[in-house]
Design a protein around this motif. Structure first.
Motif, PDB file in Angstrom:
ATOM      1  N   LYS A 140       0.813  -1.213   0.000  1.00  0.00           N
ATOM      2  CA  LYS A 140       0.000   0.000   0.000  1.00  0.00           C
ATOM      3  C   LYS A 140       0.851   1.268   0.000  1.00  0.00           C
ATOM      4  O   LYS A 140       0.370   2.340  -0.367  1.00  0.00           O
ATOM      5  CB  LYS A 140      -0.935   0.009   1.210  1.00  0.00           C
ATOM      6  CG  LYS A 140      -2.107  -0.954   1.086  1.00  0.00           C
ATOM      7  CD  LYS A 140      -3.004  -0.870   2.300  1.00  0.00           C
ATOM      8  CE  LYS A 140      -4.212  -1.787   2.152  1.00  0.00           C
ATOM      9  NZ  LYS A 140      -5.078  -1.745   3.346  1.00  0.00           N
ATOM     10  N   LYS A 147       1.754   4.045  -3.589  1.00  0.00           N
ATOM     11  CA  LYS A 147       0.430   4.611  -3.845  1.00  0.00           C
ATOM     12  C   LYS A 147       0.132   4.746  -5.333  1.00  0.00           C
ATOM     13  O   LYS A 147      -0.976   4.517  -5.775  1.00  0.00           O
ATOM     14  CB  LYS A 147       0.308   5.964  -3.143  1.00  0.00           C
ATOM     15  CG  LYS A 147       0.353   5.852  -1.617  1.00  0.00           C
ATOM     16  CD  LYS A 147       0.228   7.208  -0.955  1.00  0.00           C
ATOM     17  CE  LYS A 147       0.289   7.073   0.565  1.00  0.00           C
ATOM     18  NZ  LYS A 147       0.207   8.369   1.246  1.00  0.00           N
ATOM     19  N   SER A 188      -0.257   3.916  -9.125  1.00  0.00           N
ATOM     20  CA  SER A 188      -0.499   2.660  -9.838  1.00  0.00           C
ATOM     21  C   SER A 188       0.694   2.272 -10.708  1.00  0.00           C
ATOM     22  O   SER A 188       0.955   1.093 -10.929  1.00  0.00           O
ATOM     23  CB  SER A 188      -1.753   2.772 -10.703  1.00  0.00           C
ATOM     24  OG  SER A 188      -1.608   3.825 -11.646  1.00  0.00           O
ATOM     25  N   ILE A 209       3.186   0.441  -8.502  1.00  0.00           N
ATOM     26  CA  ILE A 209       2.723  -0.914  -8.224  1.00  0.00           C
ATOM     27  C   ILE A 209       2.892  -1.794  -9.457  1.00  0.00           C
ATOM     28  O   ILE A 209       3.381  -2.916  -9.369  1.00  0.00           O
ATOM     29  CB  ILE A 209       1.243  -0.901  -7.784  1.00  0.00           C
ATOM     30  CG1 ILE A 209       1.093  -0.105  -6.484  1.00  0.00           C
ATOM     31  CG2 ILE A 209       0.723  -2.318  -7.587  1.00  0.00           C
ATOM     32  CD1 ILE A 209      -0.337   0.056  -6.027  1.00  0.00           C
ATOM     33  N   ILE A 244      -6.444  -2.700  -4.795  1.00  0.00           N
ATOM     34  CA  ILE A 244      -5.089  -2.427  -5.284  1.00  0.00           C
ATOM     35  C   ILE A 244      -4.792  -3.130  -6.605  1.00  0.00           C
ATOM     36  O   ILE A 244      -4.384  -2.511  -7.583  1.00  0.00           O
ATOM     37  CB  ILE A 244      -4.030  -2.830  -4.234  1.00  0.00           C
ATOM     38  CG1 ILE A 244      -4.260  -2.046  -2.943  1.00  0.00           C
ATOM     39  CG2 ILE A 244      -2.618  -2.589  -4.754  1.00  0.00           C
ATOM     40  CD1 ILE A 244      -3.329  -2.433  -1.821  1.00  0.00           C
TER      41      ILE A 244
END
Length: 416
Positions: free
Chosen positions: A220, A223, A225, A228, A252
């Motif tokens: 997490k 943050k 995208s 990630i 997520i």
């Protein structure tokens, strides 16, 4: 690459021009053509890469300004996909009775194949667990004992010293003596409560089986995208603790972050069907702790390392299918849309290593056909309402054209 038993008894000595079975003439020609094309294309790209790299280095040495970036090495490992085109989303059924198809949204279903797709040690595996991640990393290190001895950290003497694993190196760096599976509870250790402090305790998050073990909180912290997506893209297989799977998929791990082939698998840390006295005792202790004891609860949490290892081994060895989103969202569409759109079930049937000098095209052809047969049988039995709804099937890679395979009956029946 070992020859399959079927090939040993009937296909040895097959030449490139000869098909394995007349009944699968189209399939054989398609697979042979695809493999030969990929091999020749890779040789061509590799030669072009060497020439560009040589020119780039010469210009750099001569201090010549360059508009082009550093040449990228062509990919040597390619996924070969077997794609089954089905009449419409309404042609699919739930693989488990009384469970709606919508429950399988973005959840890969494992398909057992006779010839392994990959093996442990070849893929980078990410496992996302509950917080705190480092506690579970240490507990999951018990899975390493079930790995092949060749894949474990070797203990050969190097200059009269043993080659040490990551846990021992980490312990020496901290000035502690910690063995695999030991709790780190010590009067000198300062334990950070993850419920109150946002800082992460993770320093080393690897085991010999898992390339990385992340806690939900750590994930997490990425943050954006793009962050990630970039992190997840570096792994071949993504696994989720079943207790956090639903939360991560909804908040997520969205479709914009994860591509089709990187959809995460959900695995369980123990077998829920077995009566386990140790787990009951642990659950009782966890209930007595109450809320706000996340670290203590994690440290006494029950994990069956052999059960976890077997799940990971099965996922890596076999292949999987992800149901298209339109089929898992039937309630959002009217009848015309449900029955008017052809959908494709995309399944990896082989991983081609173009750098493998021992690669035999004929052998790989038989392996692919055997896997395609197993995939088709699984889809017809568990996912497609009736084989009459199958329009066509093709084979391709991410960079090749689609080549036709034989009809369903030909693929389903034995060919040796």
């Amino acid at each position: 690459m070992a020859l399959p038993k079927a090939l040993n008894k009937s296909q040895q000595g097959t030449s490139d021009e000869q098909v394995v079975d007349p009944d699968l003439a189209i399939s054989n020609r398609s697979v042979l053509a695809l493999l030969n094309h990929m091999k020749l294309d890779y040789i061509k790209k590799k030669q072009e890469y060497k020439e560009k790299l040589h020119t780039f280095k010469m210009n750099e040495f001569g201090n010549v300004e360059q508009d082009e970036a550093v040449p990228v090495v062509p990919k040597s490992k390619v996924n070969v996909s077997f794609i089954v085109n089905v009449q419409s989303a309404a042609s699919l059924k739930s693989p488990v009775p009384n469970i709606p198809l919508s429950r399988y949204h973005r959840i890969p279903m494992v398909i057992k194949v006779p010839n392994r797709i990959s093996k442990l040690g070849q893929d980078k595996i990410l496992f996302i667990v509950k917080d705190p991640g480092d506690v579970y990393t240490e507990k999951l290190s018990a899975c390493d004992q079930y790995m092949d001895k060749k894949l474990r950290v070797s203990k050969n003497d190097v200059d009269s010293k043993e080659t040490k694993g990551w846990r021992e190196r980490l312990s020496e760096k901290k000035g502690k003596s910690v063995k695999a599976g030991m709790k780190r509870a010590s009067t000198d250790d300062k334990i950070i409560d993850m419920n109150k402090n946002s800082s992460t305790r993770l320093t080393e998050t690897s085991t010999e089986l898992f390339s990385r073990v992340y806690g939900v909180k750590q994930l997490k912290q990425l943050k954006a995208s793009k962050q990630i997506a970039k992190t997840l893209a570096s792994f071949d297989v993504i696994l989720l603790d079943h207790r956090v799977g639903d939360e991560l998929r909804k908040k997520i791990l969205t479709t914009t972050v994860i591509r089709h082939r990187k959809q995460p698998y959900t695995i369980k840390l123990y077998d829920p069907s077995k009566e386990n006295i140790e787990k009951k005792m642990i659950d009782s202790k966890r209930q007595k702790l109450g809320k706000g004891y996340k670290i203590e609860k994690a440290e006494i949490d029950y994990i069956d390392p052999e059960y976890v290892f077997n799940q990971v081994s099965s996922i890596v060895r076999n292949t999987s299918v992800v149901i298209p989103w339109i089929a898992t969202s039937l309630n959002k569409y009217d009848k015309e849309q449900r029955t008017g759109n052809t959908i494709s079930l995309d399944v990896v049937c082989y991983k081609l290593d173009l750098e493998d000098k021992s690669l035999d095209i004929n052998e790989a052809t038989v392996i692919i056909l055997e896997n395609c047969k197993a995939i088709m049988q699984h889809l017809v039995k568990n996912l497609i309402k009736n084989k009459k709804y199958i329009i066509s099937s093709v084979i391709k890679t991410g960079e090749s054209q689609s080549l036709p395979m034989d009809n369903v009956e030909s693929i389903l029946k034995s060919y040796y």
